[in-house]
Structure formats: C-alpha cells, structure tokens
Scaffold this active site. Structure first.
Site, PDB file in Angstrom:
ATOM      1  N   LYS A 232       0.809  -1.227   0.000  1.00 15.43           N
ATOM      2  CA  LYS A 232       0.000   0.000   0.000  1.00 15.43           C
ATOM      3  C   LYS A 232       0.839   1.272   0.000  1.00 15.43           C
ATOM      4  O   LYS A 232       2.039   1.257   0.267  1.00 15.43           O
ATOM      5  CB  LYS A 232      -0.990  -0.033   1.161  1.00 15.43           C
ATOM      6  CG  LYS A 232      -2.164  -0.977   0.833  1.00 15.43           C
ATOM      7  CD  LYS A 232      -3.326  -0.863   1.779  1.00 15.43           C
ATOM      8  CE  LYS A 232      -4.435  -1.808   1.269  1.00 15.43           C
ATOM      9  NZ  LYS A 232      -5.517  -1.968   2.249  1.00 15.43           N
ATOM     10  N   ARG A 266      -3.848 -10.129   4.615  1.00 20.59           N
ATOM     11  CA  ARG A 266      -4.300 -10.140   3.216  1.00 20.59           C
ATOM     12  C   ARG A 266      -3.151  -9.603   2.359  1.00 20.59           C
ATOM     13  O   ARG A 266      -2.783  -8.434   2.495  1.00 20.59           O
ATOM     14  CB  ARG A 266      -5.548  -9.243   3.088  1.00 20.59           C
ATOM     15  CG  ARG A 266      -6.123  -9.144   1.689  1.00 20.59           C
ATOM     16  CD  ARG A 266      -7.308  -8.179   1.688  1.00 20.59           C
ATOM     17  NE  ARG A 266      -7.932  -8.084   0.378  1.00 20.59           N
ATOM     18  CZ  ARG A 266      -7.508  -7.307  -0.609  1.00 20.59           C
ATOM     19  NH1 ARG A 266      -6.450  -6.526  -0.437  1.00 20.59           N
ATOM     20  NH2 ARG A 266      -8.133  -7.293  -1.767  1.00 20.59           N
TER      21      ARG A 266
HETATM   22  N1  HH2 Z   1      -7.618  -3.506   0.640  1.00 17.11           N
HETATM   23  C1  HH2 Z   1      -7.926  -3.487  -0.669  1.00 17.11           C
HETATM   24  C2  HH2 Z   1      -9.044  -4.178  -1.159  1.00 17.11           C
HETATM   25  N2  HH2 Z   1      -9.814  -4.910  -0.320  1.00 17.11           N
HETATM   26  N3  HH2 Z   1     -10.286  -5.721   1.860  1.00 17.11           N
HETATM   27  C3  HH2 Z   1      -9.996  -5.760   3.172  1.00 17.11           C
HETATM   28  N4  HH2 Z   1     -10.768  -6.485   4.012  1.00 17.11           N
HETATM   29  N5  HH2 Z   1      -8.930  -5.070   3.694  1.00 17.11           N
HETATM   30  C4  HH2 Z   1      -8.108  -4.314   2.907  1.00 17.11           C
HETATM   31  O1  HH2 Z   1      -7.172  -3.693   3.448  1.00 17.11           O
HETATM   32  C5  HH2 Z   1      -8.389  -4.235   1.501  1.00 17.11           C
HETATM   33  C6  HH2 Z   1      -9.509  -4.960   1.009  1.00 17.11           C
HETATM   34  C7  HH2 Z   1      -7.075  -2.697  -1.634  1.00 17.11           C
HETATM   35  O2  HH2 Z   1      -6.075  -3.475  -2.162  1.00 17.11           O
HETATM   36  P1  HH2 Z   1      -6.092  -4.264  -3.570  1.00 17.11           P
HETATM   37  O3  HH2 Z   1      -7.137  -5.321  -3.598  1.00 17.11           O
HETATM   38  O4  HH2 Z   1      -4.718  -4.770  -3.795  1.00 17.11           O
HETATM   39  O5  HH2 Z   1      -6.347  -3.159  -4.673  1.00 17.11           O
HETATM   40  P2  HH2 Z   1      -7.629  -2.673  -5.478  1.00 17.11           P
HETATM   41  O6  HH2 Z   1      -8.653  -2.253  -4.488  1.00 17.11           O
HETATM   42  O7  HH2 Z   1      -7.105  -1.554  -6.331  1.00 17.11           O
HETATM   43  O8  HH2 Z   1      -8.137  -3.834  -6.290  1.00 17.11           O
END
Ligand code: HH2
Length: 288
Positions: A232, A266
């Site tokens: 992040k 995660r």
């Molecule tokens: N962060 C992201 C997405 N979903 N869900 C939970 N429970 N906690 C988190 O910290 C979280 C989440 C953002 O990360 P990512 O899936 O890598 O990116 P994007 O939202 O751009 O798909």
C-alpha cells in the site's frame, strides 16, 4: 518459557473457531494468509488479470505458496477509482469463483454490492469481504441467508470520496468504536464477523501508522481480525518505492501484525508472507 500473548488478546477469550468450505480456522492457534486475486483491469498493484484462466492459475500458485484462502475481487477500490456495475463485477468473478470452489479452495468475495455477494456465495464462495463496513443492510441479510461470515472493514466515505480530507480526533479510538458497532450489528443478526481497520482507506500517512502501532487496541471481543497492508501507498511513501518494490515493507507490517494478535493477513506476495508468518508465529505464539 511463557508464551508471548499480545496484550489485548489476554483480555478477550479466543474467538470460536470458524468452519469455511469444510476447513477449520482455529483463531489464535496461528496466523492465516489470505492471497489477493484481483480480476480487474485497474487494481493498484496487480490489475490486468481479466482472463479467467490466468486468474485461476494465479490463485493455484498462491495456494501452492501457502495461502489458506483467496480473496476474489472484480472491482478496484483504489482511491478515486471509477466503480463498475454488479453485472460487470459478476462477469469477471463468477467463472473464477466456480472453478476455484470446485477445487475445495476457501474463497472470500471482495465486494460491497449485496447482489454480487449473493451470486458469489451461490457459486461457492465461503465469506463476504465488505470494504464498506456493512453499510448496506441488505449485505447482512445476504450473509444470514447463506449462513456466511462477513469481514467488516472500516472506511470513512466511499472509494470515490475517501481520500478527501479524512478527519479524526483520535483515529485509533474512532476506528475501534466503528468496528465494535459493525460487529454488534452483524452479531445481532446472527452473522459471524471478522474486523479490519481498513489501512489506506480514507486515512492519512499518520493515521495509517497510528493504527498499525496500536493494532492491539483495535481487537473486538470474540472477533478475529484481518489486516490489509500489502504494497500500500504508506509503504511507498516511507521508502520512496513503486508498488512492485514494496514486499519488504509489507513483510515488516506482517510480522508486527502477528505480534499484535492479527489473525489473517491479506497479501499479494503469498510465499514471502507465509514464511514471515511462520517465523513470527514461532516467536509470538510458540507455534512451530
Ligand atoms: N484492501 C484493498 C481491497 N480490499 N479488503 C480488506 N478487508 N482489507 C483491505 O485492506 C483491503 C480490502 C485494496 O487493495 P487491492 O485489492 O490490492 O487493490 P484494489 O482495491 O485496487 O483492487
């Protein structure tokens, strides 16, 4: 030698174990690794995997690398991103959910749309990962119908608005109170819940660091806790590095999360996280 039990966890009884897709998750016994599978063109660090075959292959690789469960998402939630319709989200994730569920893999579905959660649970997903913190009451109704647990993540605003001027008098207390309220709400409906402070969602650099420093204070009695820090922006800000070079920074947060009693991490980098967690669990929980 006495086990080093994270301070806050001592005050609470261990959450009851969960059974997901036939597998037991014995909270407190060890830290579980959730692999991130974004089936999107635009996720901030791993977008571009829209082909179901490529997505499935990536999930299987993460399982081989030590993931305990896979979080499937069909919509990017990065700050300021455009939303997609439920139809688009479903077209992206359903073939992948079906194929992975058929192989007995434990899946969560990363969505804040009740319709998407409903269809994904029908297709074999085991739990809902709702980044809006259960804002839509229909989400709990869906979870209840399927007897599926939910992950309630904290976020002020929405992915479209959240980065503008987040304000907290005391971020740690306010996030904990919001998580307690979401957990109470879910439990009142008879739904199992896991809480998540929502690192990077409507929080400044200082807010993110304060939450990570005080994860111990964010536990909600009886609920496992999930943490999502993988690659992040706050890590990039600290190190001056792009998303594909944030693995070491991510693993620092993973080890410190274990020491503060986090139950699920995660991550994108599953092999590295599994190794980090095994060493950290051996130190913190006496688990070899
Ligand atoms: N962060 C992201 C997405 N979903 N869900 C939970 N429970 N906690 C988190 O910290 C979280 C989440 C953002 O990360 P990512 O899936 O890598 O990116 P994007 O939202 O751009 O798909």
């Amino acid at each position: 030698m006495p086990l080093l039990v994270p301070e806050t966890k001592k005050r609470f009884p261990k959450p009851e174990p969960w059974r997901l897709a036939g597998r037991e998750f014995d909270w407190g016994a060890r830290t579980y690794v959730m692999g991130i599978l974004n089936v999107t063109p635009d996720s901030f660090s791993d977008g571009g995997r829209l082909d179901p075959e490529a997505a499935i292959a990536h999930a299987l690789r993460m399982i081989a690398d030590g993931a305990d469960l896979i979080d499937v998402g069909g919509e990017s939630t990065r700050p300021g991103c455009e939303g997609v319709t439920a139809q688009v989200e479903l077209e992206r994730i359903l073939p992948v959910v079906r194929a992975l569920a058929d192989k007995g893999i434990v899946l969560s579905v990363d969505t804040f749309k009740p319709e998407v959660a409903d269809r994904a649970l029908h297709a074999g997903a085991a739990l809902i990962n709702d980044i809006s913190g259960l804002r839509d009451p229909e989400m709990l109704a869906v979870a209840k119908r399927h007897q599926a647990p939910v992950i309630a993540m904290h976020m002020q605003g929405t992915p479209q608005t959240m980065q503008r001027d987040p304000r907290y008098a005391d971020v740690v207390s306010e996030v904990r109170e919001a998580l307690e309220a979401a957990a109470r709400h879910a439990r009142d409906m008879g739904v199992q819940v896991m809480v998540d402070p929502g690192i990077g969602f409507g929080k400044t650099q200082e807010h993110n660091l304060a939450l990570l420093r005080h994860l111990n204070r964010l536990h909600v009695a009886g609920c496992p806790m999930l943490l999502g820090t993988s690659r992040k922006g706050f890590i990039g800000n600290l190190l001056g590095l792009p998303v594909n070079e944030r693995v070491e920074g991510t693993m620092a947060t993973v080890a410190l999360a274990v020491s503060q009693g986090v139950d699920v991490v995660r991550v994108h980098d599953v092999k590295e996280a599994s190794r980090t967690v095994r060493v950290a669990d051996a130190i913190v929980r006496g688990k070899q």
